[in-house]
Scaffold this motif. Structure first.
Motif, PDB file in Angstrom:
ATOM      1  N   THR A 267      32.028  55.469  95.773  1.00 26.14           N
ATOM      2  CA  THR A 267      32.833  56.278  95.681  1.00 26.14           C
ATOM      3  C   THR A 267      32.540  56.707  97.060  1.00 26.14           C
ATOM      4  O   THR A 267      33.035  56.805  97.637  1.00 26.14           O
ATOM      5  N   TRP A 274      36.397  53.697 104.726  1.00 26.98           N
ATOM      6  CA  TRP A 274      37.425  54.011 104.565  1.00 26.98           C
ATOM      7  C   TRP A 274      37.544  54.905 106.029  1.00 26.98           C
ATOM      8  O   TRP A 274      38.285  54.427 106.631  1.00 26.98           O
ATOM      9  N   ILE A 275      36.009  56.177 105.783  1.00 24.61           N
ATOM     10  CA  ILE A 275      36.487  56.660 107.556  1.00 24.61           C
ATOM     11  C   ILE A 275      36.301  55.972 108.533  1.00 24.61           C
ATOM     12  O   ILE A 275      37.049  55.803 109.656  1.00 24.61           O
TER      13      ILE A 275
ATOM     14  N   ASP B  11      28.632  65.637  95.805  1.00 23.64           N
ATOM     15  CA  ASP B  11      27.789  64.769  96.498  1.00 23.64           C
ATOM     16  C   ASP B  11      27.741  65.173  97.516  1.00 23.64           C
ATOM     17  O   ASP B  11      28.787  64.613  98.223  1.00 23.64           O
ATOM     18  N   ASP B  13      26.873  62.708  99.939  1.00 24.24           N
ATOM     19  CA  ASP B  13      28.310  62.061 101.072  1.00 24.24           C
ATOM     20  C   ASP B  13      29.717  62.266 101.345  1.00 24.24           C
ATOM     21  O   ASP B  13      30.525  62.654 101.807  1.00 24.24           O
ATOM     22  N   PHE B  14      29.841  62.268  99.736  1.00 22.65           N
ATOM     23  CA  PHE B  14      31.252  62.556  99.239  1.00 22.65           C
ATOM     24  C   PHE B  14      32.282  63.724 100.373  1.00 22.65           C
ATOM     25  O   PHE B  14      32.652  63.456 101.200  1.00 22.65           O
ATOM     26  N   GLU B  16      30.558  64.817 103.050  1.00 21.03           N
ATOM     27  CA  GLU B  16      30.665  64.549 104.365  1.00 21.03           C
ATOM     28  C   GLU B  16      31.817  63.545 104.754  1.00 21.03           C
ATOM     29  O   GLU B  16      32.435  64.370 105.511  1.00 21.03           O
ATOM     30  N   SER B  17      32.517  62.906 103.747  1.00 20.26           N
ATOM     31  CA  SER B  17      33.420  61.736 104.237  1.00 20.26           C
ATOM     32  C   SER B  17      34.232  62.572 104.117  1.00 20.26           C
ATOM     33  O   SER B  17      35.068  62.412 105.016  1.00 20.26           O
ATOM     34  N   THR B  18      34.861  63.202 103.529  1.00 24.37           N
ATOM     35  CA  THR B  18      35.946  64.002 102.722  1.00 24.37           C
ATOM     36  C   THR B  18      36.667  65.620 104.145  1.00 24.37           C
ATOM     37  O   THR B  18      36.996  65.310 104.958  1.00 24.37           O
ATOM     38  N   THR B  20      34.962  64.591 106.746  1.00 24.15           N
ATOM     39  CA  THR B  20      35.692  64.318 108.120  1.00 24.15           C
ATOM     40  C   THR B  20      36.616  64.558 108.175  1.00 24.15           C
ATOM     41  O   THR B  20      37.442  64.843 109.640  1.00 24.15           O
ATOM     42  N   VAL B  21      37.085  63.976 107.759  1.00 27.63           N
ATOM     43  CA  VAL B  21      38.622  63.126 107.564  1.00 27.63           C
ATOM     44  C   VAL B  21      39.295  64.280 107.317  1.00 27.63           C
ATOM     45  O   VAL B  21      40.446  64.579 108.371  1.00 27.63           O
ATOM     46  N   SER B  24      39.806  66.319 110.545  1.00 25.95           N
ATOM     47  CA  SER B  24      39.840  65.527 111.831  1.00 25.95           C
ATOM     48  C   SER B  24      42.078  66.296 111.804  1.00 25.95           C
ATOM     49  O   SER B  24      42.763  65.950 112.711  1.00 25.95           O
ATOM     50  N   ASP B  53      35.468  69.234  92.664  1.00 25.85           N
ATOM     51  CA  ASP B  53      35.081  67.929  91.827  1.00 25.85           C
ATOM     52  C   ASP B  53      35.403  68.645  90.237  1.00 25.85           C
ATOM     53  O   ASP B  53      35.067  69.447  89.704  1.00 25.85           O
ATOM     54  N   LYS B 110      39.619  59.532  93.168  1.00 23.78           N
ATOM     55  CA  LYS B 110      38.409  59.162  94.279  1.00 23.78           C
ATOM     56  C   LYS B 110      38.183  57.817  93.957  1.00 23.78           C
ATOM     57  O   LYS B 110      37.506  57.475  92.240  1.00 23.78           O
ATOM     58  N   PRO B 111      37.879  56.793  94.462  1.00 27.23           N
ATOM     59  CA  PRO B 111      37.913  56.840  96.043  1.00 27.23           C
ATOM     60  C   PRO B 111      38.795  57.346  95.988  1.00 27.23           C
ATOM     61  O   PRO B 111      40.220  56.560  96.068  1.00 27.23           O
ATOM     62  N   ILE B 112      39.227  58.536  97.259  1.00 21.99           N
ATOM     63  CA  ILE B 112      41.361  58.722  98.137  1.00 21.99           C
ATOM     64  C   ILE B 112      41.019  57.700  99.451  1.00 21.99           C
ATOM     65  O   ILE B 112      40.151  58.645 100.085  1.00 21.99           O
ATOM     66  N   ARG B 113      41.991  57.591 100.095  1.00 25.62           N
ATOM     67  CA  ARG B 113      42.377  56.723 101.185  1.00 25.62           C
ATOM     68  C   ARG B 113      42.241  57.872 101.738  1.00 25.62           C
ATOM     69  O   ARG B 113      43.503  58.792 101.507  1.00 25.62           O
ATOM     70  N   PRO B 114      41.764  58.492 103.776  1.00 30.15           N
ATOM     71  CA  PRO B 114      42.062  59.050 103.819  1.00 30.15           C
ATOM     72  C   PRO B 114      43.023  60.068 103.888  1.00 30.15           C
ATOM     73  O   PRO B 114      43.946  60.442 104.589  1.00 30.15           O
TER      74      PRO B 114
END
Lengths: 480, 127
Positions: A267, A274-275, B11, B13-14, B16-18, B20-21, B24, B53, B110-114
């Motif tokens: 995940t 995807w980012i 998590d 890493d999760f 961080e990516s979330t 970031t999205v 934005s 979560d 999860k995972p979900i597209r931005p």
């Protein structure tokens, strides 16, 4: 499991009389009944003696004694009923005690009756044997010998007192010589015969009765042992079941953690991919974009595979069926199609839904059935280059029938039997899925008590395939 | 005014990516790494939306959500549960205390597209 522990046998045993107790109750009843019949016998014997054989003796005392017998028999009857009403409990000793009283009363009455009807002259003197046999059925040998001796003592006392002139003697005129009661040889002969008859019948009757009682005891013990063994087996079985259940729970717990730990890193990776693909981390060259897209696709494949692999044991351990509720299949189909409408639109496939208005609700797991419909419809869309996918539900007598019909490439005939096997992928398509979708669908449908099958090419269209599954209206499910 | 979103996940890493999205857009993102910390930050920061979560150390997401929904001040904040796909599919055997009957606003797989994440978040922020 409670039903197993709560063995019905123990409760039964509490209310049920022991065979010994039951036998003793019957014995008391027999004594009472016999006494009722004895009364007319005594009256008839007196009448026959006086009217037919012209034997003269005062009959009034005989009738008084009959009244006396009737009275005490009535009292004993009421008393026996009271014991009966007491119900269960160890009544063995009580009944034996009252039984002895019955016998003693009878012995005394018979002695008194004899006194008024000729004493030693009266052949009914041997009726004492009947009392002793009656007593032998239920009482111990010692008690019966004691009763036999009592009888003998009372008769001897009566005869002795009459002989000595202490008690008046009643002569059965016309039956016995008036001075027979003074004839020592006759007295001794009668008493010896009576004594031997009493003791021999005591010996014989108690021997048989003891043997029967011993057998009865054996039966009781055997029954108790069987009962005990059965209870033990049931206990053992319920412990086994509890153990299995515990193991199942541990296994499912393990799977839950495994699923989470396997998916968490994927995940996170998918998130980053995807980012990057979404341009959140700067511009990508086409080549980079292409590679990331392919990576992302592989991650999706892997995530799906993990989900599918972990689904199988979950369904097979019956976890699915724990959330069985009354559901609307129309609603399940609607939710499935909501997710798939875009995919169909992108491919230019027409989705046709034929569901009757008044479809009955069924017992089922809504998320799991949605999984089945989604699987069937998304397969149909995937393997149909152009045309229509039809979702049709029809109501049958005992089940609902769901059909998913496509106008696609169909399935090679020789592969049809394996369609619902694990990891099956048709040879005429590029491998895309996990090969577990249909096998999971089969498991879910079967867990609902339904069936699933495929026809290809679908005869009506002469191409494509038709998947049909049935779901019983009254679902018993496999609630494990 | 920039909307505030509380993201509770263990998590990094999760997260961080979330983050970031979400940033934005821009949304202001506050992060917590387990349920208790999430509850504390929810009280302190009064976020406009909570992403929670399920499987986390110390306090799992179901328990945290339940406590959020009991708190009169926090219960009105839209709460979305982040689940892995298998947990969403059916009753889950993950080691958490509550089932799915919980009254949360929605579940996000999860995972979900931005773009999907942003659409869902926007939907609940505008409610």
């Amino acid at each position: 499991m409670e039903t197993l522990n709560d063995s019905p046998i123990t409760t039964e045993a509490e209310h049920e009389r022991s065979p010994q107790e039951a036998a003793l109750r019957i014995w008391l009843k027999v004594l009472i009944t016999t006494r009722w019949t004895a009364i007319p016998v005594v009256i008839i014997a007196s009448l026959v003696a006086t009217r037919v054989f012209n034997i003269a003796f005062p009959t009034a005392p005989v009738y008084y004694i009959c009244v006396f017998i009737a009275l005490y028999n009535l009292a004993l009857l009421l008393q026996a009923r009271r014991i009966e009403a007491r119900g269960a409990g160890s009544l063995v000793r009580t009944i034996r005690f009252y039984g002895s009283i019955h016998i003693v009363l009878d012995l005394v009455t018979l002695t008194v009756l004899l006194h008024f009807t000729g004493g030693i002259e009266n052949p009914f003197i041997f009726y004492f044997v009947l009392h002793i046999i009656g007593a032998s059925i239920a009482l111990s040998r010692k008690e019966v010998y004691l009763l036999a001796s009592t009888a003998l003592f009372m008769v001897s006392l009566l005869v002795g007192l009459e002989y000595a002139g202490v008690l008046p003697h009643v002569n059965l005129v016309g039956f016995a010589p008036p001075l027979l009661y003074q004839q020592v040889s006759h007295i001794l002969a009668v008493l010896v015969v009576l004594a031997t008859a009493l003791y021999i019948s005591t010996y014989m009757a108690t021997s048989v009765a003891m043997e029967l009682r011993r057998r009865q005891q054996e039966v009781i013990e055997l029954r108790e042992r069987l009962l005990h063994e059965r209870t033990g087996q049931l206990e053992k079985a319920s412990i086994e079941i509890a153990k299995l259940e515990e193991e199942k729970q541990r296994f499912l717990h393990f799977l839950g953690i495994a699923a989470h730990d396997l998916k968490a890193p994927l995940t996170a990776i998918q998130g980053f991919l995807w980012i990057m693909l979404g341009g959140y981390s700067g511009e990508l060259s086409d080549k980079q974009k292409n590679m990331l897209e392919r990576s992302s696709r592989r991650i999706t494949e892997l995530l799906n595979l993990i989900s599918d692999l972990l689904d199988i044991p979950r369904i097979e351990t019956g976890q699915t069926m724990q959330d069985i509720k009354e559901i609307s299949l129309r609603e399940v189909v609607r939710r499935s199609l909501d997710d798939l409408r875009n995919t169909a639109k992108e491919k230019g496939i027409k989705l046709k839904v034929e569901i009757p208005q008044n479809l009955p609700r069924i017992q089922g797991s809504s998320p799991r059935l949605q999984q089945v419909i989604t699987n069937l419809v998304s397969n149909a869309i995937s393997y149909t280059p152009e045309g229509t996918v039809t979702i049709r539900i029809t109501e049958k007598a005992k089940e609902l029938q769901v059909e998913v019909i496509d106008t696609g490439i169909g399935i090679p005939p020789d592969e049809l039997p394996q369609v619902f096997d694990d990891f099956f992928r048709a040879s005429n398509v590029e491998a895309r899925g996990t090969g577990l979708g249909l096998s999971i669908s089969r498991r879910i449908v079967e867990a609902h008590g339904g069936r699933i099958w495929v026809e290809s090419p679908y005869p009506e269209n002469n191409r494509g395939s038709k998947f049909t599954c049935t779901l019983p209206k009254k679902n018993k499910g496999k609630k494990k | 005014m920039t909307k505030k979103i509380l993201l509770v996940d263990d998590d990094v890493d999760f997260i961080e990516s979330t983050k970031t999205v979400l940033e934005s857009k821009p949304y202001q993102v506050i992060v917590a790494y387990e349920g208790d910390e999430g509850l504390r930050k929810a009280r302190e920061e009064k976020p406009d939306l909570i992403l929670l979560d399920i499987i986390m150390p110390v306090k799992d997401g179901f328990t945290a959500a339940e406590q959020l929904k009991k708190d009169p001040e926090l219960s009105k904040i839209p709460t979305l549960m982040l689940t892995s796909y298998s947990a969403r599919r059916s009753e889950t055997s993950i080691p958490v205390s509550r089932g799915f009957s919980l009254e949360v606003d929605d579940y996000i797989d999860k995972p979900i597209r931005p773009e999907e994440l942003l659409a869902t978040v926007e939907k609940y922020l505008n409610k």
